[in-house]
Design a protein around this motif. Structure first.
Motif, PDB file in Angstrom:
ATOM      1  N   VAL A   4       0.815  -1.097   0.008  1.00 57.58           N
ATOM      2  CA  VAL A   4       0.156  -0.108   0.110  1.00 57.58           C
ATOM      3  C   VAL A   4       0.941   1.181   0.134  1.00 57.58           C
ATOM      4  CG1 VAL A   4      -2.005  -1.116   1.136  1.00 57.58           C
ATOM      5  CG2 VAL A   4      -0.050   0.016   2.655  1.00 57.58           C
ATOM      6  N   ALA A   5       0.367   2.197  -0.575  1.00 58.42           N
ATOM      7  CA  ALA A   5       0.956   3.592  -0.459  1.00 58.42           C
ATOM      8  C   ALA A   5       0.423   4.123   0.856  1.00 58.42           C
ATOM      9  CB  ALA A   5       0.798   4.493  -1.920  1.00 58.42           C
ATOM     10  N   VAL A   6       1.111   4.844   1.470  1.00 54.05           N
ATOM     11  CA  VAL A   6       0.931   5.579   2.583  1.00 54.05           C
ATOM     12  C   VAL A   6       1.348   6.978   2.577  1.00 54.05           C
ATOM     13  CG1 VAL A   6       1.042   5.779   5.264  1.00 54.05           C
ATOM     14  CG2 VAL A   6       0.957   3.564   4.152  1.00 54.05           C
ATOM     15  N   ILE A   7       0.331   8.006   2.932  1.00 49.82           N
ATOM     16  CA  ILE A   7       0.706   9.359   2.821  1.00 49.82           C
ATOM     17  C   ILE A   7       0.563   9.732   4.548  1.00 49.82           C
ATOM     18  CG2 ILE A   7       0.188  11.744   2.155  1.00 49.82           C
ATOM     19  CD1 ILE A   7       0.933   9.815  -0.074  1.00 49.82           C
ATOM     20  N   VAL A   8       2.082  10.266   4.925  1.00 50.30           N
ATOM     21  CA  VAL A   8       2.242  10.686   6.368  1.00 50.30           C
ATOM     22  C   VAL A   8       2.445  12.285   6.510  1.00 50.30           C
ATOM     23  CG1 VAL A   8       3.133  10.425   8.616  1.00 50.30           C
ATOM     24  CG2 VAL A   8       2.799   8.326   6.717  1.00 50.30           C
ATOM     25  N   ARG A   9       1.677  12.905   7.376  1.00 51.29           N
ATOM     26  CA  ARG A   9       2.231  14.076   7.547  1.00 51.29           C
ATOM     27  C   ARG A   9       2.796  14.223   9.046  1.00 51.29           C
ATOM     28  NH1 ARG A   9      -2.642  16.955   7.406  1.00 51.29           N
ATOM     29  NH2 ARG A   9      -2.074  17.637   5.563  1.00 51.29           N
ATOM     30  N   VAL A  10       4.246  14.866   8.968  1.00 53.51           N
ATOM     31  CA  VAL A  10       4.993  14.855   9.911  1.00 53.51           C
ATOM     32  C   VAL A  10       4.960  16.242  10.626  1.00 53.51           C
ATOM     33  CG1 VAL A  10       7.246  14.159  11.115  1.00 53.51           C
ATOM     34  CG2 VAL A  10       6.191  12.764   9.517  1.00 53.51           C
ATOM     35  N   MET A  11       4.667  16.622  11.722  1.00 46.90           N
ATOM     36  CA  MET A  11       4.817  18.003  12.321  1.00 46.90           C
ATOM     37  C   MET A  11       6.101  17.976  13.243  1.00 46.90           C
ATOM     38  SD  MET A  11       2.163  19.582  11.325  1.00 46.90           S
ATOM     39  CE  MET A  11       2.383  20.986  12.155  1.00 46.90           C
ATOM     40  N   PRO A  12       7.025  18.832  12.778  1.00 48.41           N
ATOM     41  CA  PRO A  12       8.103  19.129  13.844  1.00 48.41           C
ATOM     42  C   PRO A  12       7.698  19.642  14.975  1.00 48.41           C
ATOM     43  CG  PRO A  12       8.235  20.583  11.936  1.00 48.41           C
ATOM     44  CD  PRO A  12       7.089  19.733  11.575  1.00 48.41           C
ATOM     45  N   GLU A  13       8.689  19.654  16.060  1.00 47.81           N
ATOM     46  CA  GLU A  13       8.401  20.273  17.193  1.00 47.81           C
ATOM     47  C   GLU A  13       8.132  21.916  17.348  1.00 47.81           C
ATOM     48  OE1 GLU A  13      11.399  18.494  19.729  1.00 47.81           O
ATOM     49  OE2 GLU A  13      10.157  16.868  20.338  1.00 47.81           O
ATOM     50  N   SER A  14       8.999  22.456  16.306  1.00 45.31           N
ATOM     51  CA  SER A  14       9.229  23.827  16.389  1.00 45.31           C
ATOM     52  C   SER A  14       9.792  24.231  14.838  1.00 45.31           C
ATOM     53  CB  SER A  14       9.900  24.538  17.458  1.00 45.31           C
ATOM     54  OG  SER A  14      11.339  24.194  17.255  1.00 45.31           O
ATOM     55  N   GLU A  20      16.193  19.124   7.115  1.00 46.98           N
ATOM     56  CA  GLU A  20      17.040  18.176   6.321  1.00 46.98           C
ATOM     57  C   GLU A  20      17.577  17.006   7.151  1.00 46.98           C
ATOM     58  OE1 GLU A  20      17.314  18.358   3.278  1.00 46.98           O
ATOM     59  OE2 GLU A  20      15.970  20.026   3.231  1.00 46.98           O
ATOM     60  N   LYS A  21      18.038  17.327   8.466  1.00 51.16           N
ATOM     61  CA  LYS A  21      18.346  16.110   9.329  1.00 51.16           C
ATOM     62  C   LYS A  21      17.070  15.253   9.702  1.00 51.16           C
ATOM     63  CE  LYS A  21      22.460  18.154  11.678  1.00 51.16           C
ATOM     64  NZ  LYS A  21      22.512  18.912  12.927  1.00 51.16           N
ATOM     65  N   LEU A  22      15.741  16.002   9.993  1.00 48.29           N
ATOM     66  CA  LEU A  22      14.622  15.368  10.150  1.00 48.29           C
ATOM     67  C   LEU A  22      13.916  14.283   9.073  1.00 48.29           C
ATOM     68  CD1 LEU A  22      12.394  14.864  12.035  1.00 48.29           C
ATOM     69  CD2 LEU A  22      11.200  16.613  11.166  1.00 48.29           C
ATOM     70  N   LYS A  23      14.616  14.975   7.628  1.00 41.98           N
ATOM     71  CA  LYS A  23      14.135  14.133   6.475  1.00 41.98           C
ATOM     72  C   LYS A  23      14.942  12.815   6.605  1.00 41.98           C
ATOM     73  CE  LYS A  23      12.686  17.830   3.612  1.00 41.98           C
ATOM     74  NZ  LYS A  23      13.129  18.662   2.219  1.00 41.98           N
ATOM     75  N   SER A  24      16.375  12.937   6.964  1.00 45.89           N
ATOM     76  CA  SER A  24      17.241  11.947   6.945  1.00 45.89           C
ATOM     77  C   SER A  24      16.936  10.941   7.980  1.00 45.89           C
ATOM     78  CB  SER A  24      18.528  12.606   7.095  1.00 45.89           C
ATOM     79  OG  SER A  24      19.566  11.518   7.114  1.00 45.89           O
ATOM     80  N   ALA A  25      16.568  11.366   9.035  1.00 43.27           N
ATOM     81  CA  ALA A  25      15.976  10.268  10.169  1.00 43.27           C
ATOM     82  C   ALA A  25      14.791   9.616   9.830  1.00 43.27           C
ATOM     83  CB  ALA A  25      15.742  11.163  11.388  1.00 43.27           C
ATOM     84  N   LEU A  26      13.930  10.306   9.063  1.00 44.27           N
ATOM     85  CA  LEU A  26      12.714   9.686   8.724  1.00 44.27           C
ATOM     86  C   LEU A  26      12.926   8.591   7.611  1.00 44.27           C
ATOM     87  CD1 LEU A  26      10.363  12.854   8.075  1.00 44.27           C
ATOM     88  CD2 LEU A  26      10.103  10.950   9.797  1.00 44.27           C
ATOM     89  N   LYS A  27      13.949   8.904   6.510  1.00 43.06           N
ATOM     90  CA  LYS A  27      14.069   7.765   5.629  1.00 43.06           C
ATOM     91  C   LYS A  27      14.946   6.545   6.340  1.00 43.06           C
ATOM     92  CE  LYS A  27      14.611  11.011   1.942  1.00 43.06           C
ATOM     93  NZ  LYS A  27      15.731  11.818   1.092  1.00 43.06           N
TER      94      LYS A  27
END
Length: 85
Positions: A4-14, A20-27
């Motif tokens: 399945v394809a999943v679309i996820v919305r990620v809200m940063p803390e601030s 860019e670091k958050l994208k890397s951690a997500l991957k």
């Protein structure tokens, strides 16, 4: 089981969170990520909207939110759409 394809919305803390670091951690946490886009929210805050292909087995889609919510800098991750591939 299928995929399945999943679309996820990620809200940063601030707005100060390095996206860019958050994208890397997500991957690293979710290897099936195909695309990540920034979505302006307001007052300098941007959400990350990601698309991932995952197995549709044993509630794996339900576990995605929990996995992503453990990443430092993530306030909240929520699945906004799930479709068959």
């Amino acid at each position: 089981m299928g995929k399945v394809a999943v679309i996820v919305r990620v809200m940063p803390e601030s707005p100060e969170v390095d996206l860019e670091k958050l994208k890397s951690a997500l991957k690293q946490k979710l290897p099936g990520i195909q695309d990540i886009q920034e979505e302006p929210i307001g007052f300098g805050l941007k959400a990350l909207k990601l698309a991932a292909i995952v197995n549709d087995a044993g509630g794996e889609t339900d576990a995605i939110e929990g996995q992503l919510n453990t990443i430092p800098g993530v306030e909240r991750a929520e699945i906004v759409e799930v479709t068959l591939t």
